[in-house]
Structure formats: structure tokens, C-alpha cells
Design a protein around this motif. Structure first.
Motif, PDB file in Angstrom:
ATOM      1  N   VAL A   1      39.615  -9.772  19.879  1.00 15.61           N
ATOM      2  CA  VAL A   1      39.855  -8.277  19.564  1.00 15.61           C
ATOM      3  C   VAL A   1      39.554  -7.642  20.842  1.00 15.61           C
ATOM      4  N   ALA A   2      38.473  -7.887  21.394  1.00 12.23           N
ATOM      5  CA  ALA A   2      38.218  -6.945  22.572  1.00 12.23           C
ATOM      6  C   ALA A   2      39.215  -7.218  23.968  1.00 12.23           C
ATOM      7  N   LEU A   3      39.238  -8.513  23.992  1.00 11.74           N
ATOM      8  CA  LEU A   3      40.172  -8.892  25.189  1.00 11.74           C
ATOM      9  C   LEU A   3      41.779  -8.317  24.898  1.00 11.74           C
ATOM     10  N   ALA A   4      42.056  -8.233  23.708  1.00  6.47           N
ATOM     11  CA  ALA A   4      43.488  -8.021  23.398  1.00  6.47           C
ATOM     12  C   ALA A   4      43.709  -6.512  22.805  1.00  6.47           C
ATOM     13  N   ALA A   5      42.562  -5.894  23.060  1.00 10.57           N
ATOM     14  CA  ALA A   5      42.739  -4.324  22.734  1.00 10.57           C
ATOM     15  C   ALA A   5      43.841  -3.577  23.301  1.00 10.57           C
TER      16      ALA A   5
ATOM     17  N   LEU B   1      29.006  -2.948  14.293  1.00  9.60           N
ATOM     18  CA  LEU B   1      27.764  -3.291  14.955  1.00  9.60           C
ATOM     19  C   LEU B   1      27.108  -4.341  14.233  1.00  9.60           C
ATOM     20  N   PHE B   2      26.870  -4.022  12.976  1.00 12.15           N
ATOM     21  CA  PHE B   2      26.023  -4.982  11.796  1.00 12.15           C
ATOM     22  C   PHE B   2      26.688  -6.298  12.099  1.00 12.15           C
ATOM     23  N   VAL B   3      28.011  -6.796  11.910  1.00 16.18           N
ATOM     24  CA  VAL B   3      28.501  -7.929  11.913  1.00 16.18           C
ATOM     25  C   VAL B   3      28.536  -8.589  13.202  1.00 16.18           C
ATOM     26  N   THR B   4      28.509  -7.863  14.290  1.00 14.96           N
ATOM     27  CA  THR B   4      28.468  -8.429  15.702  1.00 14.96           C
ATOM     28  C   THR B   4      27.128  -8.795  15.705  1.00 14.96           C
ATOM     29  N   VAL B   5      26.052  -8.181  15.611  1.00 18.99           N
ATOM     30  CA  VAL B   5      24.939  -8.401  15.795  1.00 18.99           C
ATOM     31  C   VAL B   5      24.219  -9.639  14.878  1.00 18.99           C
ATOM     32  N   LEU B   6      24.583  -9.494  13.669  1.00 19.52           N
ATOM     33  CA  LEU B   6      24.243 -10.435  12.644  1.00 19.52           C
ATOM     34  C   LEU B   6      25.023 -12.093  13.016  1.00 19.52           C
ATOM     35  N   ALA B   7      26.447 -12.009  13.513  1.00 21.41           N
ATOM     36  CA  ALA B   7      26.939 -13.251  13.921  1.00 21.41           C
ATOM     37  C   ALA B   7      26.280 -13.760  15.141  1.00 21.41           C
ATOM     38  N   LEU B   8      25.923 -12.996  16.257  1.00 15.70           N
ATOM     39  CA  LEU B   8      25.522 -13.322  17.384  1.00 15.70           C
ATOM     40  C   LEU B   8      24.056 -14.028  17.091  1.00 15.70           C
TER      41      LEU B   8
ATOM     42  N   GLY C   1      36.207   0.141  21.848  1.00 17.66           N
ATOM     43  CA  GLY C   1      34.714   0.140  21.849  1.00 17.66           C
ATOM     44  C   GLY C   1      34.050  -0.978  21.769  1.00 17.66           C
ATOM     45  N   ALA C   2      34.768  -2.176  21.358  1.00 16.24           N
ATOM     46  CA  ALA C   2      34.429  -3.471  21.368  1.00 16.24           C
ATOM     47  C   ALA C   2      34.094  -4.250  22.878  1.00 16.24           C
TER      48      ALA C   2
ATOM     49  N   LEU D   1      36.458 -14.238  17.263  1.00 12.02           N
ATOM     50  CA  LEU D   1      37.388 -13.169  16.950  1.00 12.02           C
ATOM     51  C   LEU D   1      36.965 -11.926  17.597  1.00 12.02           C
ATOM     52  N   LEU D   2      35.756 -11.508  17.597  1.00 13.80           N
ATOM     53  CA  LEU D   2      35.571 -10.312  18.027  1.00 13.80           C
ATOM     54  C   LEU D   2      35.866 -10.242  19.709  1.00 13.80           C
TER      55      LEU D   2
END
Length: 337
Positions: free
Chosen positions: A49-53, A292-299, A110-111, A45-46
Motif C-alpha cells: 500500500v505504501a509503495l502503491a500510494a 499504527l496499532f495494526v502495523t506495530v502489532l504485525a511487526l 502517511g504509511a 500488504l502495508l
């Protein structure tokens, strides 16, 4: 690897049994880890979102760089006008203090920067680490000593201090996202080179590699046809764990003011500007910090799941969402029996 050597033997018999597809086993083990599947969905999903910004900001009717001075109260130091930081039908997450720039647009753009820098830096690190590690393991004693000492130096280099020094002396005209990517990628490849060297030394002693050498194959062909497939699992595992580390590094450099420069949006840069607004406009701090928290945690969770799926003998370091993992491992053992 030849089919004869790739086949597994049945228990108590000499009849060779073709090994189950490695990819099929990997997906079965990964599907058994609920946390890893949720993390993979979040990461997908992230990335989407980044590609479809551009499309998302077009739907909102905003962009990340346009100032809206009428949406901030200059008499109060630039606090957004309205409730919840200026959230409205035109500005879905409110506006930035002082400038009035749209927060949703800056967050999704920013994503692109944070994920793009992290992924590109990881590719550079993996490429350098694999080349140096394989060359060190297959080279003669002098080549191995030279490359091993060079690797030790890069492992010992403090990433943040070296990055600060390099980013501070490069002219500001150089594209900052590209520069941050190169600095992180060219400094932090030492650990993966060590992993690849150790794994290559192990693979060198296996029968199919010895058979290839006796057949007259050159070092390059042996590395490409016999060694690289065996290195795929540890390299993919370590690369999956490198991505969240690189995201944190980019955010830290931008937070310290030497990373991505305005007006290019970055989550770390947004945190830098938000440190004095957390009381007047808390969403300006909470949104990039939460992203940042969600992205780092998910990865991190996904990387651990990939590591466990590729190496079922290694227990997961996480205790969340691994309830069905034992069943998958039991089924793997039954399939290979």
C-alpha cells in the motif's frame, strides 16, 4: 566456515553428515507459526500500500494536499459535510475536518513516511551497531574500553528527550522525514552494538575463527568471512524488533509537533490534529490510530516469529499461533539426528 567444520556428526558415529540448509530450516520453523505468517502477510500488504500510494490515490482521483473547503461546514467549526465524515464515491474514507483534504490519500501517503522512516532508521542503527560491536570485540583493550563506554552513553540517552532537543534546533528548511530518520538512527544504536559485541566475543573462541587467524588472515577478512555470517541471526532478529519501535518513535515525535511537518502526511501528525475532533469526526482519530496499532502489532509478532525461527531453543514470548511450532522443532531434531 569450512565444510568440515560446518558438517554435523551423526549420533554415535564419526561419519560427518552435511548440515541441512539453514535457510530451509528457518522457513520450516517460520511456517509452523501461524501468527507469524499472518503478521508477515499484513506487513507485506502495508508495504505494498505504501509503495502503491500514488497509484491508489490516482484511482480515487484525489491527492493528500488539496483542500476542499466546500466539503466542510464552516458554520460548525469545519466538521465534514455528510454522514460518516464525508465518505463518498470520491472520498473513500471521508475528508479531514477544517481543510477537507482526502483522508484515504493522507493515510496511504502517511504509511510511506512512517514505514520509510522506521526502516531507514533501522538500517542506520544496524550498520552503526555492527561496526562498533565488531570493532570493540576485535580491538585491543583500549579500543574495547573506549567503544564500550561510548556505547553505554548512547544506551543511557533518553531517545525522546534527545530527539526533541535536536529536532527543535534544526532549521525547518531541512527535510523533516530525513531529519527524523537520522536522529532516531544515530541515537538508538547502543543496544544492538552491545549484542553484536557479546556475540562476536563468543565467536572469537570457536575453532574455525582460530584456524583462520593461524592461517594469517587479517582482522578485516576474519570479520567479513567468518564472523559476519555468525552474526546474521541475532542482528536480523533484533532488527525485526527495532522496526515497530522506530514506527512508534516517529509517530510520537510527530504527535508532539517536532517530527514530520504539514503538508507532508504522517500518522503521528494526523493524530495530533485529531485530538479535538474525536467526537465530531471519530474516523479522523480512529483511522491513523488503527493503522499504527495494526502495523506495530504485525511487526512485533513477525519479529518474535523470526527470533524463534532463527533460535529454536528460545521459546516464543507469544502464545498465539504457535501450536505447530513443537512439531517443527521435533522434525528439526530428527533431521539432525
Amino acid at each position: 566456515m569450512s565444510q568440515a567444520l560446518a558438517a554435523s556428526r551423526g549420533a554415535g558415529t564419526d561419519t560427518p553428515v552435511p548440515a541441512a540448509s539453514g535457510a530451509r530450516q528457518f522457513w520450516r520453523r517460520l511456517r509452523a507459526q501461524r501468527a507469524a505468517l499472518v503478521a508477515a502477510a499484513v506487513v507485506a500488504l502495508l508495504v505494498l500500500v505504501a509503495l502503491a500510494a500514488p497509484l491508489l490515490t490516482a484511482l480515487e482521483g484525489q491527492d493528500p494536499t488539496t483542500y476542499h473547503p466546500s466539503l466542510v461546514d464552516s458554520a460548525r467549526g469545519g466538521v465534514p459535510v455528510g454522514s460518516l465524515g464525508g465518505i463518498s464515491a470520491d472520498h473513500w474514507l471521508g475528508v479531514e475536518p477544517q481543510t477537507g483534504r482526502d483522508l484515504f490519500a493522507r493515510l496511504v501517503y502517511g504509511a510511506r513516511v512512517s514505514l520509510g522512516v522506521a526502516l531507514a532508521a533501522t538500517v542506520i542503527q544496524v550498520a552503526i551497531g555492527v561496526v562498533v560491536g565488531v570493532a570493540s570485540a576485535l580491538g585491543n583493550r583500549w579500543v574495547d574500553q573506549l567503544l564500550s563506554r561510548a556505547t553505554d552513553i548512547f544506551v543511557a540517552l533518553p531517545l525522546m528527550i534527545m530527539s526533541l532537543a535536536l529536532l527543535a534546533i534544526v532549521p525547518s528548511s531541512f527535510p523533516r522525514p530525513v531529519l527524523v530518520t537520522l536522529v532516531i538512527g544515530l541515537i538508538a544504536w547502543g543496544n544492538i552494538a552491545k549484542i553484536v559485541r557479546a556475540q562476536t566475543l563468543t565467536l572469537k573462541g570457536l575453532d574455525y575463527v582460530s584456524a583462520a587467524r593461524l592461517s594469517g588472515w587479517g582482522i578485516g577478512r576474519i570479520a567479513r568471512r567468518e564472523l559476519l555470517p555468525g552474526l546474521a541471526a541475532p542482528v536480523i532478529t533484533y532488527a525485526a524488533l527495532l522496526v515497530p519501535t522506530n514506527i512508534s518513535a516517529e509517530a510520537a515525535l510527530s504527535f508532539l509537533g517536532v517530527g514530520v511537518k504539514p503538508p507532508t502526511p504522517s500518522w503521528g501528525q494526523m493524530l495530533t490534529a485529531a485530538d479535538v475532533w474525536y467526537q465530531a469526526a471519530p474516523q479522523y482519530l480512529l483511522l491513523p490510530a488503527g493503522a499504527l496499532f495494526v502495523t506495530v502489532l504485525a511487526l512485533t509478532v513477525l519479529g518474535d516469529g523470526v527470533r524463534t525461527a532463527l533460535d529454536p531453543r528460545a521459546a516464543s514470548r507469544l502464545r498465539i499461533g504457535t501450536g505447530r511450532k513443537d512439531k517443527a522443532l521435533v522434525s528439526d531434531k530428527e533431521a539432525s539426528a
